[in-house]
Design a protein around this motif. Structure first.
Motif, short mmCIF file in Angstrom:
data_model
loop_
_atom_site.label_atom_id
_atom_site.label_comp_id
_atom_site.label_asym_id
_atom_site.label_seq_id
_atom_site.Cartn_x
_atom_site.Cartn_y
_atom_site.Cartn_z
N PHE A 193 5.95 -2.89 -3.14
CA PHE A 193 5.88 -2.99 -1.68
C PHE A 193 4.56 -3.60 -1.21
O PHE A 193 4.54 -4.57 -0.44
CB PHE A 193 6.08 -1.59 -1.07
CG PHE A 193 6.04 -1.55 0.42
CD1 PHE A 193 6.82 -2.39 1.18
CD2 PHE A 193 5.21 -0.66 1.07
CE1 PHE A 193 6.78 -2.35 2.57
CE2 PHE A 193 5.15 -0.60 2.46
CZ PHE A 193 5.94 -1.46 3.21
N VAL A 194 3.45 -3.06 -1.69
CA VAL A 194 2.14 -3.59 -1.30
C VAL A 194 1.83 -4.88 -2.06
O VAL A 194 1.39 -5.87 -1.48
CB VAL A 194 1.03 -2.55 -1.54
CG1 VAL A 194 -0.35 -3.15 -1.29
CG2 VAL A 194 1.25 -1.33 -0.65
N GLY A 195 2.07 -4.89 -3.36
CA GLY A 195 1.72 -6.05 -4.17
C GLY A 195 2.44 -7.32 -3.75
O GLY A 195 1.82 -8.39 -3.70
N ALA A 196 3.71 -7.22 -3.45
CA ALA A 196 4.47 -8.42 -3.07
C ALA A 196 3.96 -9.00 -1.76
O ALA A 196 3.86 -10.22 -1.61
CB ALA A 196 5.96 -8.08 -2.95
N ARG A 197 3.64 -8.13 -0.80
CA ARG A 197 3.12 -8.61 0.47
C ARG A 197 1.73 -9.23 0.28
O ARG A 197 1.41 -10.26 0.89
CB ARG A 197 3.04 -7.44 1.47
CG ARG A 197 2.47 -7.82 2.82
CD ARG A 197 3.42 -8.70 3.61
NE ARG A 197 2.78 -9.25 4.79
CZ ARG A 197 2.19 -10.44 4.84
NH1 ARG A 197 2.17 -11.21 3.77
NH2 ARG A 197 1.63 -10.86 5.95
N LEU A 198 0.94 -8.64 -0.57
CA LEU A 198 -0.40 -9.17 -0.83
C LEU A 198 -0.31 -10.53 -1.53
O LEU A 198 -1.02 -11.48 -1.16
CB LEU A 198 -1.17 -8.18 -1.69
CG LEU A 198 -2.64 -8.47 -1.99
CD1 LEU A 198 -3.44 -8.65 -0.71
CD2 LEU A 198 -3.23 -7.34 -2.83
N LEU A 199 0.57 -10.64 -2.50
CA LEU A 199 0.72 -11.91 -3.22
C LEU A 199 1.18 -13.01 -2.28
O LEU A 199 0.72 -14.16 -2.36
CB LEU A 199 1.71 -11.74 -4.38
CG LEU A 199 1.82 -12.91 -5.36
CD1 LEU A 199 0.49 -13.13 -6.07
CD2 LEU A 199 2.92 -12.66 -6.37
N SER A 200 2.08 -12.67 -1.37
CA SER A 200 2.53 -13.64 -0.37
C SER A 200 1.39 -14.08 0.53
O SER A 200 1.25 -15.27 0.87
CB SER A 200 3.66 -13.02 0.47
OG SER A 200 4.03 -13.88 1.52
N GLU A 201 0.54 -13.14 0.92
CA GLU A 201 -0.59 -13.47 1.80
C GLU A 201 -1.59 -14.38 1.12
O GLU A 201 -2.25 -15.20 1.78
CB GLU A 201 -1.28 -12.17 2.26
CG GLU A 201 -2.35 -12.36 3.31
CD GLU A 201 -1.83 -12.85 4.65
OE1 GLU A 201 -2.65 -13.26 5.49
OE2 GLU A 201 -0.59 -12.82 4.86
N PHE A 202 -1.72 -14.28 -0.20
CA PHE A 202 -2.65 -15.14 -0.91
C PHE A 202 -2.30 -16.62 -0.78
O PHE A 202 -3.15 -17.49 -1.01
CB PHE A 202 -2.72 -14.74 -2.39
CG PHE A 202 -3.63 -13.58 -2.68
CD1 PHE A 202 -4.90 -13.52 -2.14
CD2 PHE A 202 -3.21 -12.54 -3.50
CE1 PHE A 202 -5.74 -12.46 -2.39
CE2 PHE A 202 -4.04 -11.47 -3.76
CZ PHE A 202 -5.31 -11.43 -3.21
N GLU A 203 -1.06 -16.91 -0.43
CA GLU A 203 -0.67 -18.30 -0.21
C GLU A 203 -1.48 -18.93 0.91
O GLU A 203 -1.67 -20.15 0.94
CB GLU A 203 0.83 -18.37 0.12
CG GLU A 203 1.74 -18.04 -1.05
CD GLU A 203 1.61 -19.06 -2.17
OE1 GLU A 203 1.64 -20.28 -1.88
OE2 GLU A 203 1.46 -18.64 -3.34
N HIS A 204 -1.97 -18.11 1.84
CA HIS A 204 -2.78 -18.62 2.95
C HIS A 204 -4.25 -18.77 2.57
O HIS A 204 -5.05 -19.22 3.39
CB HIS A 204 -2.67 -17.68 4.16
CG HIS A 204 -1.28 -17.49 4.65
ND1 HIS A 204 -0.53 -18.51 5.21
CD2 HIS A 204 -0.46 -16.40 4.65
CE1 HIS A 204 0.67 -18.06 5.54
NE2 HIS A 204 0.73 -16.78 5.21
N TYR A 205 -4.60 -18.36 1.35
CA TYR A 205 -6.00 -18.40 0.91
C TYR A 205 -6.16 -19.25 -0.35
O TYR A 205 -7.02 -18.97 -1.19
CB TYR A 205 -6.50 -16.98 0.63
CG TYR A 205 -6.62 -16.09 1.85
CD1 TYR A 205 -7.84 -15.98 2.53
CD2 TYR A 205 -5.54 -15.37 2.31
CE1 TYR A 205 -7.97 -15.15 3.64
CE2 TYR A 205 -5.64 -14.54 3.43
CZ TYR A 205 -6.86 -14.44 4.08
OH TYR A 205 -6.97 -13.62 5.19
N ARG A 206 -5.35 -20.27 -0.48
CA ARG A 206 -5.38 -21.06 -1.72
C ARG A 206 -6.73 -21.70 -1.98
O ARG A 206 -7.11 -21.93 -3.14
CB ARG A 206 -4.29 -22.14 -1.65
CG ARG A 206 -2.87 -21.60 -1.77
CD ARG A 206 -1.87 -22.73 -1.76
NE ARG A 206 -0.50 -22.24 -1.88
CZ ARG A 206 0.56 -23.03 -1.87
NH1 ARG A 206 0.41 -24.35 -1.75
NH2 ARG A 206 1.77 -22.52 -1.99
#
Length: 313
Positions: A11-24
């Motif tokens: 739940f937390v990890g998937a959302r965090l991994l998705s957010e990292f797309e904005h910090y490439r």
């Protein structure tokens, strides 16, 4: 900066991994998981059970390891020895990963713990503080505390920064457990005897928690600290149900039954733990988090609930 993220399909990890797309431009994140769902085309790295996982091929060059992976709190645990199972995953698994990280030269380990390390309830409006003496009351909370203690010792021995974040109940799109049950009840427009509850409970929206985790990746003041997470707004159960209904565009049909009567009924039915979550208070003080990290929750509870349902539709 190279980031290793465990539990990247949770739940937390998937959302965090998705957010990292904005910090490439800042972060290169590698997501790990225990196993993939059937027919999954995910690019996550499968590492198996944490207590036996060998991360030697993935850790070289990593700067930070973020560790939300855990055996989650289970209401009706059917294993013979819940404490042993929680310890196996949440304490032994965490420390196996952390020891490998320290040996590989990882500079910072960000551990997603739980407010259950502090305890199960607050009284008289006195919120839990980050630096209070821990008082876990169940196997899950104890396993998280043992992981924290092991990490702090490891950090002292190796020089690896350890950052501990303790969230209360996390809500957001795809949430499970008690919050999901509450959503279903409101969605069905069933009458609920929870219209006169005056407790106070702290929550944290998934987007606020992810924002805090990202702040802890490289903030100098985060090193070797314990932080409590929260939305900065405490709600009664009655207020929360109304908020959920408003976010869904459905009326929350709440009947004002006195809390004392509900408590008595729950006790007679052997549901005291459930009554505590609905009727009792659990507040967290995030002042330390906000002041040391120059951080504030980017979303209000109202916005968090609305984003929850907007994203899930």
């Amino acid at each position: 900066m190279k980031i290793i993220l465990t539990g990247a399909n949770g739940f937390v990890g998937a959302r965090l991994l998705s957010e990292f797309e904005h910090y490439r431009s800042r972060f290169h994140a590698i997501g790990l998981c225990r196993r993939l769902p059937q027919a999954s085309e995910s690019k996550l790295c499968v590492v198996g059970d944490l207590q036996q996982a060998d991360l030697s091929a993935l850790l070289p060059g990593a700067d930070v390891l973020i560790h939300p992976a855990a055996r989650a709190h289970i209401m009706k645990d059917e294993v013979a020895d819940p404490l042993a199972e929680y310890r196996r995953v949440n304490a032994e698994g965490t420390l196996n990963v952390a020891r490998q990280a320290a040996a590989a030269g990882v500079k910072r380990f960000v551990f997603i713990s739980s407010i259950k390390v502090n305890g199960e309830a607050t009284v008289n409006g006195k919120a839990f503080g980050a630096d209070e003496k821990p008082a876990p009351e169940d196997a899950y909370g104890l396993s998280k505390l043992e992981a924290e203690q092991g990490l702090i010792q490891l950090g002292a021995e190796t020089g690896m920064d350890v950052v501990i974040i303790r969230p209360p109940l996390v809500y957001g799109p795809g949430v499970k457990g008690n919050f999901a049950t509450m959503i279903k009840l409101v969605e069905k427009e069933l009458p609920l005897p929870l219209g006169a509850i005056h407790n106070k409970r702290s929550l944290v929206g998934i987007d606020n928690l992810v924002d805090l985790i990202i702040r802890c990746i490289d903030h100098p003041a985060a090193a070797n600290q314990v932080f409590l997470a929260g939305d900065g707004e405490d709600l009664s159960t009655t207020e929360l149900l109304r908020g959920v209904g408003q976010a869904m565009g459905k009326p929350a049909r709440l009947i004002p039954v006195p809390a004392g009567l509900l408590q008595l009924g729950a006790t007679l039915l052997g549901r005291k733990a459930m009554a505590q979550r609905l009727l009792g208070s659990l507040q967290v003080d995030i002042n330390k988090t906000c002041e040391l990290l120059d951080w504030k929750p980017p979303y209000t509870v109202e916005e968090g609930l609305r984003r929850c349902f907007e994203r899930s539709n």
